[in-house]
Design a protein around this motif. Structure first.
Motif, PDB file in Angstrom:
ATOM      1  N   CYS A  41       0.870  -1.241  -0.204  1.00 46.22           N
ATOM      2  CA  CYS A  41      -0.078  -0.013   0.191  1.00 46.22           C
ATOM      3  C   CYS A  41       0.848   1.547   0.007  1.00 46.22           C
ATOM      4  O   CYS A  41       0.294   2.209  -0.621  1.00 46.22           O
ATOM      5  N   VAL A  42       1.909   1.353   0.669  1.00 47.86           N
ATOM      6  CA  VAL A  42       2.791   2.364   0.745  1.00 47.86           C
ATOM      7  C   VAL A  42       3.181   2.725  -1.043  1.00 47.86           C
ATOM      8  O   VAL A  42       3.391   3.701  -1.332  1.00 47.86           O
ATOM      9  N   VAL A  43       3.651   1.571  -1.489  1.00 44.93           N
ATOM     10  CA  VAL A  43       4.135   1.702  -2.954  1.00 44.93           C
ATOM     11  C   VAL A  43       2.989   2.258  -3.849  1.00 44.93           C
ATOM     12  O   VAL A  43       3.103   3.172  -4.638  1.00 44.93           O
ATOM     13  N   VAL A  44       1.625   1.768  -3.612  1.00 46.70           N
ATOM     14  CA  VAL A  44       0.750   2.212  -4.225  1.00 46.70           C
ATOM     15  C   VAL A  44       0.319   3.718  -3.987  1.00 46.70           C
ATOM     16  O   VAL A  44      -0.021   4.427  -5.041  1.00 46.70           O
ATOM     17  N   TYR A  45       0.509   4.069  -2.894  1.00 46.25           N
ATOM     18  CA  TYR A  45       0.256   5.553  -2.345  1.00 46.25           C
ATOM     19  C   TYR A  45       1.050   6.389  -3.061  1.00 46.25           C
ATOM     20  O   TYR A  45       0.764   7.495  -3.733  1.00 46.25           O
ATOM     21  N   PHE A  46       2.509   6.299  -3.304  1.00 52.00           N
ATOM     22  CA  PHE A  46       3.309   6.923  -4.014  1.00 52.00           C
ATOM     23  C   PHE A  46       3.219   6.912  -5.585  1.00 52.00           C
ATOM     24  O   PHE A  46       3.370   8.001  -6.252  1.00 52.00           O
ATOM     25  N   ARG A  47       2.679   5.913  -6.017  1.00 52.10           N
ATOM     26  CA  ARG A  47       2.429   5.752  -7.451  1.00 52.10           C
ATOM     27  C   ARG A  47       1.270   6.509  -8.129  1.00 52.10           C
ATOM     28  O   ARG A  47       1.189   6.737  -9.059  1.00 52.10           O
ATOM     29  N   CYS A  48      -0.014   6.361  -7.124  1.00 53.88           N
ATOM     30  CA  CYS A  48      -1.020   6.906  -7.429  1.00 53.88           C
ATOM     31  C   CYS A  48      -1.391   8.492  -7.136  1.00 53.88           C
ATOM     32  O   CYS A  48      -2.636   8.806  -7.086  1.00 53.88           O
ATOM     33  N   ARG A  49      -0.377   9.198  -6.501  1.00 52.42           N
ATOM     34  CA  ARG A  49      -0.657  10.611  -5.947  1.00 52.42           C
ATOM     35  C   ARG A  49      -1.346  11.344  -7.117  1.00 52.42           C
ATOM     36  O   ARG A  49      -2.025  12.314  -6.922  1.00 52.42           O
ATOM     37  N   GLY A  50      -0.763  10.942  -8.427  1.00 49.17           N
ATOM     38  CA  GLY A  50      -1.143  12.095  -9.592  1.00 49.17           C
ATOM     39  C   GLY A  50      -2.464  11.417 -10.182  1.00 49.17           C
ATOM     40  O   GLY A  50      -2.830  11.902 -11.330  1.00 49.17           O
ATOM     41  N   GLU A  51      -3.161  10.333  -9.699  1.00 46.93           N
ATOM     42  CA  GLU A  51      -4.372   9.926 -10.179  1.00 46.93           C
ATOM     43  C   GLU A  51      -5.617  10.975 -10.508  1.00 46.93           C
ATOM     44  O   GLU A  51      -6.018  11.488  -9.496  1.00 46.93           O
ATOM     45  N   ASP A  52      -5.978  10.814 -11.547  1.00 49.87           N
ATOM     46  CA  ASP A  52      -7.299  11.707 -11.926  1.00 49.87           C
ATOM     47  C   ASP A  52      -8.314  11.183 -11.560  1.00 49.87           C
ATOM     48  O   ASP A  52      -8.822  10.177 -12.259  1.00 49.87           O
ATOM     49  N   LEU A  53      -9.164  11.692 -10.542  1.00 51.31           N
ATOM     50  CA  LEU A  53     -10.545  11.317  -9.994  1.00 51.31           C
ATOM     51  C   LEU A  53     -11.692  12.195 -10.341  1.00 51.31           C
ATOM     52  O   LEU A  53     -12.683  11.948  -9.463  1.00 51.31           O
ATOM     53  N   ARG A  54     -11.539  12.926 -11.288  1.00 51.88           N
ATOM     54  CA  ARG A  54     -12.515  14.193 -11.479  1.00 51.88           C
ATOM     55  C   ARG A  54     -13.693  13.251 -11.895  1.00 51.88           C
ATOM     56  O   ARG A  54     -15.124  13.954 -11.687  1.00 51.88           O
ATOM     57  N   ASP A  55     -13.729  12.150 -12.710  1.00 53.70           N
ATOM     58  CA  ASP A  55     -15.158  11.773 -13.256  1.00 53.70           C
ATOM     59  C   ASP A  55     -15.391  10.704 -12.227  1.00 53.70           C
ATOM     60  O   ASP A  55     -16.407   9.938 -12.677  1.00 53.70           O
ATOM     61  N   VAL A  56     -14.690  10.324 -10.909  1.00 49.38           N
ATOM     62  CA  VAL A  56     -15.243   9.386 -10.056  1.00 49.38           C
ATOM     63  C   VAL A  56     -16.156   9.655  -9.148  1.00 49.38           C
ATOM     64  O   VAL A  56     -16.005  10.704  -8.557  1.00 49.38           O
ATOM     65  N   VAL A  57     -17.318   9.324  -9.002  1.00 51.55           N
ATOM     66  CA  VAL A  57     -18.438   9.615  -8.192  1.00 51.55           C
ATOM     67  C   VAL A  57     -18.347   8.779  -6.713  1.00 51.55           C
ATOM     68  O   VAL A  57     -18.218   7.514  -6.838  1.00 51.55           O
ATOM     69  N   ARG A  58     -18.235   9.500  -5.804  1.00 43.44           N
ATOM     70  CA  ARG A  58     -18.075   8.777  -4.480  1.00 43.44           C
ATOM     71  C   ARG A  58     -19.405   8.088  -4.128  1.00 43.44           C
ATOM     72  O   ARG A  58     -20.500   8.366  -4.313  1.00 43.44           O
ATOM     73  N   THR A  59     -19.469   6.715  -3.812  1.00 38.66           N
ATOM     74  CA  THR A  59     -20.406   5.810  -3.229  1.00 38.66           C
ATOM     75  C   THR A  59     -21.188   6.354  -2.172  1.00 38.66           C
ATOM     76  O   THR A  59     -20.307   6.657  -1.026  1.00 38.66           O
ATOM     77  N   PRO A  60     -22.476   6.601  -2.241  1.00 39.27           N
ATOM     78  CA  PRO A  60     -23.155   7.225  -0.672  1.00 39.27           C
ATOM     79  C   PRO A  60     -22.955   6.196   0.256  1.00 39.27           C
ATOM     80  O   PRO A  60     -22.933   4.933  -0.101  1.00 39.27           O
ATOM     81  N   TRP A  61     -22.724   6.728   1.418  1.00 34.18           N
ATOM     82  CA  TRP A  61     -22.856   5.756   2.750  1.00 34.18           C
ATOM     83  C   TRP A  61     -23.771   4.872   2.683  1.00 34.18           C
ATOM     84  O   TRP A  61     -23.590   3.515   3.363  1.00 34.18           O
ATOM     85  N   ARG A  62     -25.142   5.064   2.262  1.00 31.29           N
ATOM     86  CA  ARG A  62     -26.013   4.101   2.489  1.00 31.29           C
ATOM     87  C   ARG A  62     -25.916   2.914   1.334  1.00 31.29           C
ATOM     88  O   ARG A  62     -26.128   2.001   1.667  1.00 31.29           O
TER      89      ARG A  62
END
Length: 622
Positions: free
Chosen positions: A387-408
């Motif tokens: 997960c540490v490697v994933v964190y550093f590799r994905c810092r620049g990931e573009d999530l503008r089109d990703v919708v957060r799933t509602p808690w419900r």
């Protein structure tokens, strides 16, 4: 973990419809018998659990009957694996050959396997004949009914090997391969007097030279082990050859190993019933909106699914199809995906019910319950490293089109996934609390998954049940034949005095226990890349675990270091067959993942060193 299949040679001719029809009909009969034996063993073990814990009236014959069915399942499964080209082998060097040469290597692999089967056929018959004088204690029948599985399995494997050569390989290539194998066999036979004078140098000739040459040439690992062992005992010693078959029988007959086919089947079952998909959907809803979220989901899902299935191939096949399409849509490269999938395969090797842990318990006598408990936290440590490697590799990931799933919605997904999420805890609790053995608990998991698929998820494709049973028998037969030939090889090494020499060398290392752990880590990384985990454990577990105890290393702690080290080798390119299995499951060319996986392998190595340096991570909860 199955290596690349022993496929058809390029340029093969598929004519002779009569041969094809014979092979198909015989194959169907063997498939039906092998799949039926999987079901029969599940039924017998489940009946034993119910009789003991529900009706308080143990079935004294259940384990004995299960053992008889199991050896037949192992041998017929090996037949299915040979017919389908699914015996584990290393093809890294063969695949580097020009296309014009590969058919010869494929034919050589079949001819070498056939040579071993021909050599061991008469000793197998002799062994089974001698067993007829022994009567089983519970069922009061001749032990020949069980031992007959060995010559029958050897004979059927030989028959299908011949049919494949006649049907699938061009006759000139077959003739050349047969000539090479016959020449080598005759040359070794004529040199018997020389070998008898070499003494311990024969260990290098047969257990390093013959075995390593066979493995690198693409001969299935089980048959490479068998050729080296048979050659050593037949040409360099005066040992009666039926002893080889007896040691193979002993290796494959541990009742604890019955967990191998049952957990393989359970892994296929959770994928078919939608349980794995439910777990992945919940984790994706929980973490999918954060940078690198689906990569974290992949790490977590492999950990959870590994807590149900004992087969890494089944784990990866259950998780990858559910995540890879969405991860690709978010811009992840194919190489990055398959690199992380392979890395999580190595990370979760210690998560119970790991088949490698079960094998360790079988060959070294270490408590299965203790291994299951000790394997949980080391996998978490390695997961955090990834997960540490994933964190550093994905810092620049573009999530503008990703919708957060509602808690419900997350809550709804959690409720749906709850039966699936509970299964790993049910399995672990049943073993640790003594409700069932590691073998019996797999039947509980199978029933649980079946009921959940039928009642909760309403997803149970009855048409897939037959192919799943045959696939279970095939993979299990390939694994168990390796265990059998590796057990015979380990016995030959012990008789030669190698175990005493190894003990002296390892105990004489400067630095005591820390140096022993460091050397073991390096040794098992190499063994994992060449031999895979299970054969390496069968060969060297009985030799090295007593040394670890002598040096004051807790056996569970040492088991975790060994398994994690083998996982590194197994899933690291260019030799690790686990890496190529991940590429096949992800449908990604192996070249694409070699650069991205380097960082993950470094993270796993750091985590493995931490587990080796801090015993509490392995034994803190025992």
């Amino acid at each position: 973990m199955s290596g690349p299949a022993l496929g058809l040679a390029a340029g093969a001719r598929v004519d002779a419809p009569r041969l094809a029809a014979i092979e198909r009909r015989l194959g169907m009969l063997v498939d039906i018998a092998a799949g039926g034996l999987v079901l029969a063993d599940v039924a017998v073990l489940l009946a034993g659990v119910l009789a003991r814990f529900v009706f308080h009236s143990p079935l004294v014959w259940s384990d004995e009957l299960a053992s008889i069915l199991f050896i037949w399942l192992a041998m017929l499964g090996a037949v299915v694996a040979l017919r389908r080209g699914e015996h584990m082998r290393m093809t890294a060097l063969v695949s580097m050959q020009p296309p014009s040469r590969r058919p010869l290597f494929e034919a050589l692999a079949l001819c070498a396997s056939l040579a071993f089967l021909a050599m061991v056929a008469w000793p197998a018959w002799e062994y089974a004949s001698e067993e007829r004088f022994i009567t089983t204690p519970a069922l009061n029948i001749s032990n020949a009914w069980r031992a007959a599985a060995l010559p029958v399995g050897v004979g059927l494997m030989g028959l299908f090997a011949v049919l494949r050569l006649l049907r699938d390989v061009e006759w000139r290539i077959t003739a050349k391969a047969v000539a090479i194998v016959v020449t080598l066999v005759v040359a070794f036979t004529l040199g018997r007097s020389v070998f008898q004078e070499l003494g311990r140098l024969n260990l290098l000739v047969f257990f390093v030279g013959v075995v390593l040459a066979g493995v690198l040439a693409g001969i299935p690992i089980a048959f490479s082990f068998g050729l080296g062992t048979f050659g050593y005992l037949a040409l360099a010693t005066d040992t009666a050859l039926p002893v080889i078959v007896g040691r193979m029988d002993e290796g494959m007959s541990h009742l604890i190993l019955l967990a191998v086919p049952l957990f393989v089947f359970l892994g296929l079952l959770i994928e078919m019933t939608g349980m794995a998909k439910a777990m992945v959907a919940f984790l994706a809803g929980l973490l999918g909106h954060v940078k690198g979220g689906l990569s974290y989901v992949l790490v977590g899902a492999m950990y959870l699914v590994s807590g149900i299935s004992g087969s890494k191939a089944a784990d990866m096949a259950a998780v990858a199809p559910a995540l890879f399409p969405e991860m690709k849509q978010r811009g992840a490269s194919e190489g990055e995906l398959v690199a992380l999938l392979a890395a999580t395969g190595a990370q979760t090797e210690t998560v119970p019910p790991s088949l490698v842990l079960i094998t360790i318990g079988s060959v070294t006598g270490v408590s299965i319950a203790a291994l299951f408990t000790g394997g949980l936290l080391p996998a978490v440590v390695l997961g955090l490293m990834l997960c540490v490697v994933v964190y550093f590799r994905c810092r620049g990931e573009d999530l503008r089109d990703v919708v957060r799933t509602p808690w419900r919605e997350v809550g709804r997904l959690a409720v749906i996934a709850l039966p699936a999420l509970a299964l790993p805890f049910v399995i672990r609790a049943a073993v640790v609390e003594g409700v069932a053995t590691a073998t019996e608990v797999s039947t509980i998991g199978i029933v649980y998954a079946g009921v959940a698929g039928l009642v909760v998820y309403r997803q149970f494709d009855w048409k897939r049940l037959g192919p799943m049973l045959v696939a279970t028998a095939s993979l299990s037969g390939a694994i168990l034949l390796i265990i059998g030939t590796a057990t015979a090889m380990a016995w030959g090494l012990t008789q030669s005095g190698f175990s005493r020499l190894l003990a002296e060398a390892m105990t004489g290392l400067p630095g005591g226990a820390p140096m022993f752990l460091a050397v073991s880590l390096v040794i098992f990384v190499v063994l994992g890349s060449v031999l895979e985990g299970i054969p390496a454990i069968v060969l060297f577990g009985p030799l090295l675990f007593p040394i670890a105890r002598q040096l004051g290393i807790h056996e569970v702690h040492y088991a975790m270091v060994v398994v994690l080290s083998m996982g590194l080798g197994l899933f690291a390119p260019p030799l690790g067959v686990g890496y190529y299995a991940a590429c096949a499951i992800g449908r990604v060319h192996p070249d694409a993942g070699i650069r991205p996986i380097a960082g993950y392998m470094v993270a796993l190595l750091v985590g493995t060193i931490a587990v080796a340096a801090i015993p509490w991570l392995s034994i803190g909860f025992l």
